[in-house]
Design a protein around this motif. Structure first.
Motif, PDB file in Angstrom:
ATOM      1  N   SER A  42      29.657  57.747 -37.748  1.00 18.47           N
ATOM      2  CA  SER A  42      28.982  58.458 -36.933  1.00 18.47           C
ATOM      3  C   SER A  42      28.329  57.511 -35.893  1.00 18.47           C
ATOM      4  O   SER A  42      27.709  56.547 -36.094  1.00 18.47           O
ATOM      5  N   LYS A  43      28.492  57.921 -34.586  1.00 20.27           N
ATOM      6  CA  LYS A  43      28.110  56.820 -33.627  1.00 20.27           C
ATOM      7  C   LYS A  43      26.700  57.716 -33.058  1.00 20.27           C
ATOM      8  O   LYS A  43      26.383  58.693 -33.342  1.00 20.27           O
ATOM      9  N   VAL A  44      25.796  56.319 -33.000  1.00 21.64           N
ATOM     10  CA  VAL A  44      24.430  56.871 -32.847  1.00 21.64           C
ATOM     11  C   VAL A  44      24.002  56.475 -31.565  1.00 21.64           C
ATOM     12  O   VAL A  44      24.258  55.362 -30.903  1.00 21.64           O
ATOM     13  N   ASN A  45      23.199  57.385 -30.915  1.00 22.83           N
ATOM     14  CA  ASN A  45      22.613  57.242 -29.526  1.00 22.83           C
ATOM     15  C   ASN A  45      21.230  56.815 -29.892  1.00 22.83           C
ATOM     16  O   ASN A  45      20.252  57.275 -30.435  1.00 22.83           O
ATOM     17  N   LEU A  46      21.095  55.430 -29.339  1.00 25.48           N
ATOM     18  CA  LEU A  46      19.894  54.739 -29.484  1.00 25.48           C
ATOM     19  C   LEU A  46      18.763  55.198 -28.554  1.00 25.48           C
ATOM     20  O   LEU A  46      17.688  54.603 -28.980  1.00 25.48           O
ATOM     21  N   GLN A  47      19.162  55.846 -27.680  1.00 23.50           N
ATOM     22  CA  GLN A  47      17.967  56.625 -26.781  1.00 23.50           C
ATOM     23  C   GLN A  47      17.295  57.677 -27.665  1.00 23.50           C
ATOM     24  O   GLN A  47      16.130  58.070 -27.600  1.00 23.50           O
ATOM     25  N   THR A  48      18.255  58.592 -27.959  1.00 21.01           N
ATOM     26  CA  THR A  48      17.791  59.861 -28.475  1.00 21.01           C
ATOM     27  C   THR A  48      17.786  59.945 -30.113  1.00 21.01           C
ATOM     28  O   THR A  48      17.282  61.045 -30.675  1.00 21.01           O
TER      29      THR A  48
ATOM     30  N   LEU B  78      28.021  39.466 -29.699  1.00 19.07           N
ATOM     31  CA  LEU B  78      26.700  38.324 -29.789  1.00 19.07           C
ATOM     32  C   LEU B  78      25.964  38.309 -31.076  1.00 19.07           C
ATOM     33  O   LEU B  78      25.832  37.230 -31.597  1.00 19.07           O
ATOM     34  N   GLU B  79      25.751  39.434 -31.743  1.00 22.50           N
ATOM     35  CA  GLU B  79      25.098  39.618 -32.890  1.00 22.50           C
ATOM     36  C   GLU B  79      25.313  40.952 -33.583  1.00 22.50           C
ATOM     37  O   GLU B  79      25.671  41.953 -32.735  1.00 22.50           O
ATOM     38  N   VAL B  80      25.090  40.971 -34.750  1.00 22.18           N
ATOM     39  CA  VAL B  80      25.482  42.294 -35.613  1.00 22.18           C
ATOM     40  C   VAL B  80      24.114  42.554 -36.313  1.00 22.18           C
ATOM     41  O   VAL B  80      23.618  41.431 -37.161  1.00 22.18           O
ATOM     42  N   PHE B  81      23.574  43.631 -35.870  1.00 23.86           N
ATOM     43  CA  PHE B  81      22.193  43.906 -36.868  1.00 23.86           C
ATOM     44  C   PHE B  81      22.467  45.085 -37.865  1.00 23.86           C
ATOM     45  O   PHE B  81      23.092  45.983 -37.606  1.00 23.86           O
TER      46      PHE B  81
ATOM     47  N   LEU C 259      16.440  44.451 -38.766  1.00 25.39           N
ATOM     48  CA  LEU C 259      16.365  44.443 -37.310  1.00 25.39           C
ATOM     49  C   LEU C 259      15.142  43.343 -36.843  1.00 25.39           C
ATOM     50  O   LEU C 259      14.198  43.030 -37.576  1.00 25.39           O
ATOM     51  N   PRO C 260      15.232  42.859 -35.568  1.00 34.85           N
ATOM     52  CA  PRO C 260      14.382  42.143 -35.121  1.00 34.85           C
ATOM     53  C   PRO C 260      13.081  42.919 -35.046  1.00 34.85           C
ATOM     54  O   PRO C 260      13.227  44.015 -35.008  1.00 34.85           O
ATOM     55  N   SER C 261      12.006  42.345 -35.133  1.00 40.56           N
ATOM     56  CA  SER C 261      10.717  42.881 -34.876  1.00 40.56           C
ATOM     57  C   SER C 261      10.416  43.706 -33.656  1.00 40.56           C
ATOM     58  O   SER C 261       9.775  44.656 -33.443  1.00 40.56           O
ATOM     59  N   ASN C 262      10.879  43.142 -32.568  1.00 38.97           N
ATOM     60  CA  ASN C 262      10.885  43.947 -31.182  1.00 38.97           C
ATOM     61  C   ASN C 262      11.885  44.855 -31.080  1.00 38.97           C
ATOM     62  O   ASN C 262      12.076  45.391 -30.010  1.00 38.97           O
ATOM     63  N   PHE C 263      12.795  45.139 -31.968  1.00 42.36           N
ATOM     64  CA  PHE C 263      13.799  46.129 -31.775  1.00 42.36           C
ATOM     65  C   PHE C 263      13.389  47.506 -32.210  1.00 42.36           C
ATOM     66  O   PHE C 263      12.842  47.899 -33.294  1.00 42.36           O
TER      67      PHE C 263
ATOM     68  N   ILE D  49      24.401  47.814 -35.573  1.00 43.74           N
ATOM     69  CA  ILE D  49      24.423  47.889 -34.356  1.00 43.74           C
ATOM     70  C   ILE D  49      25.053  46.410 -33.909  1.00 43.74           C
ATOM     71  O   ILE D  49      24.779  45.398 -34.227  1.00 43.74           O
ATOM     72  N   LEU D  50      26.013  46.606 -33.019  1.00 42.01           N
ATOM     73  CA  LEU D  50      26.758  45.601 -32.365  1.00 42.01           C
ATOM     74  C   LEU D  50      26.347  45.355 -31.079  1.00 42.01           C
ATOM     75  O   LEU D  50      26.259  46.025 -30.070  1.00 42.01           O
ATOM     76  N   ARG D  51      25.773  43.940 -30.854  1.00 46.77           N
ATOM     77  CA  ARG D  51      25.252  43.497 -29.561  1.00 46.77           C
ATOM     78  C   ARG D  51      26.160  42.924 -28.892  1.00 46.77           C
ATOM     79  O   ARG D  51      26.688  41.683 -29.461  1.00 46.77           O
ATOM     80  N   HIS D  52      26.633  43.178 -27.496  1.00 44.78           N
ATOM     81  CA  HIS D  52      27.933  42.545 -27.143  1.00 44.78           C
ATOM     82  C   HIS D  52      27.637  42.366 -25.618  1.00 44.78           C
ATOM     83  O   HIS D  52      27.056  43.224 -25.109  1.00 44.78           O
TER      84      HIS D  52
END
Length: 213
Positions: free
Chosen positions: A99-105, A144-147, A152-156, A172-175
């Motif tokens: 399931s793809k997640v929208n990180l805004q909504t 770049l990173e896989v979370f 997760l980082p504290s600021n995420f 979460i794939l940061r790329h």
């Protein structure tokens, strides 16, 4: 993230070459013991000591204990990782429901991720009959990173609409895209176990792409 992340890094460092077994018999017979943490995660010995009680320390086991880790345990772990990556890539090439997640909504859509047969391109496409999102592709070498949702980082900041009990399946794939901009691609795996398997295997593939480039 602490010792869990370092222990994870040590496992990945031992197994960087495991991805190679998915491409050819020559690669499958490759001994990747030479691809250790040095130059990727820093000192091999630091990774060991930071792993805490999971690994014997010099003081607990002496030189023989370290030898056992580098020989018997390393060989067993490499074999396990090779099999894990082989099974993962075989399945991912066919396509895996997610399931793809929208990180805004916090909304999510039925989807499928896949990896091409050369283990270079990661794709997520919608499987909804109508109103699906555009297909997204990224180069594994540009990750770049896989979370993990529970690491997760504290600021995420995740959207409040995303249920707390789904975080154990969240990845979460940061790329980087083709223009060098950083983006996050988030999706839910089927289970917590499968999310951990994905995390380990995609990191191995990512590290292998760096070593082989």
């Amino acid at each position: 993230q602490g010792s869990q992340g370092v222990a994870r890094a040590f496992v990945l460092a031992m197994g960087q070459g495991a991805a190679a077994c998915c491409q050819s018999n020559d690669f499958c017979n490759q001994d990747f013991a030479t691809l250790d943490a040095t130059g990727v995660f820093g000192s091999h010995s630091e990774a060991l000591s930071a792993g805490g009680s999971a690994y014997p320390s010099q003081h607990d086991a002496g030189p023989k204990g370290i030898d056992l880790i580098s020989d018997d345990a390393r060989q067993q772990e490499k074999a396990r990782l090779k099999m894990m990556v082989r099974n993962f890539t075989t399945t991912a090439i066919r396509g895996v429901a997610c399931s793809k997640v929208n990180l805004q909504t916090g909304a999510f859509d039925l989807a499928e991720y896949s990896i091409d047969r050369w283990l270079r391109i990661f794709t997520v496409r919608s499987t909804q009959a109508t109103g699906g999102f555009p297909t997204e592709t990224l180069e594994i070498s540009r990750i770049l990173e896989v979370f993990h949702g529970q690491d997760l980082p504290s600021n995420f900041k995740l959207p409040q609409q995303l249920p707390e009990d789904m975080r154990h399946r969240l990845l979460i794939l940061r790329h980087e895209d083709g223009l060098g901009a950083q983006k996050d691609l988030a999706f839910l795996e089927a289970s917590a176990v499968e999310s951990e398997t994905f995390l380990t295997c995609i990191n191995i593939l990512r590290l292998y792409s760096e070593v082989s480039s």
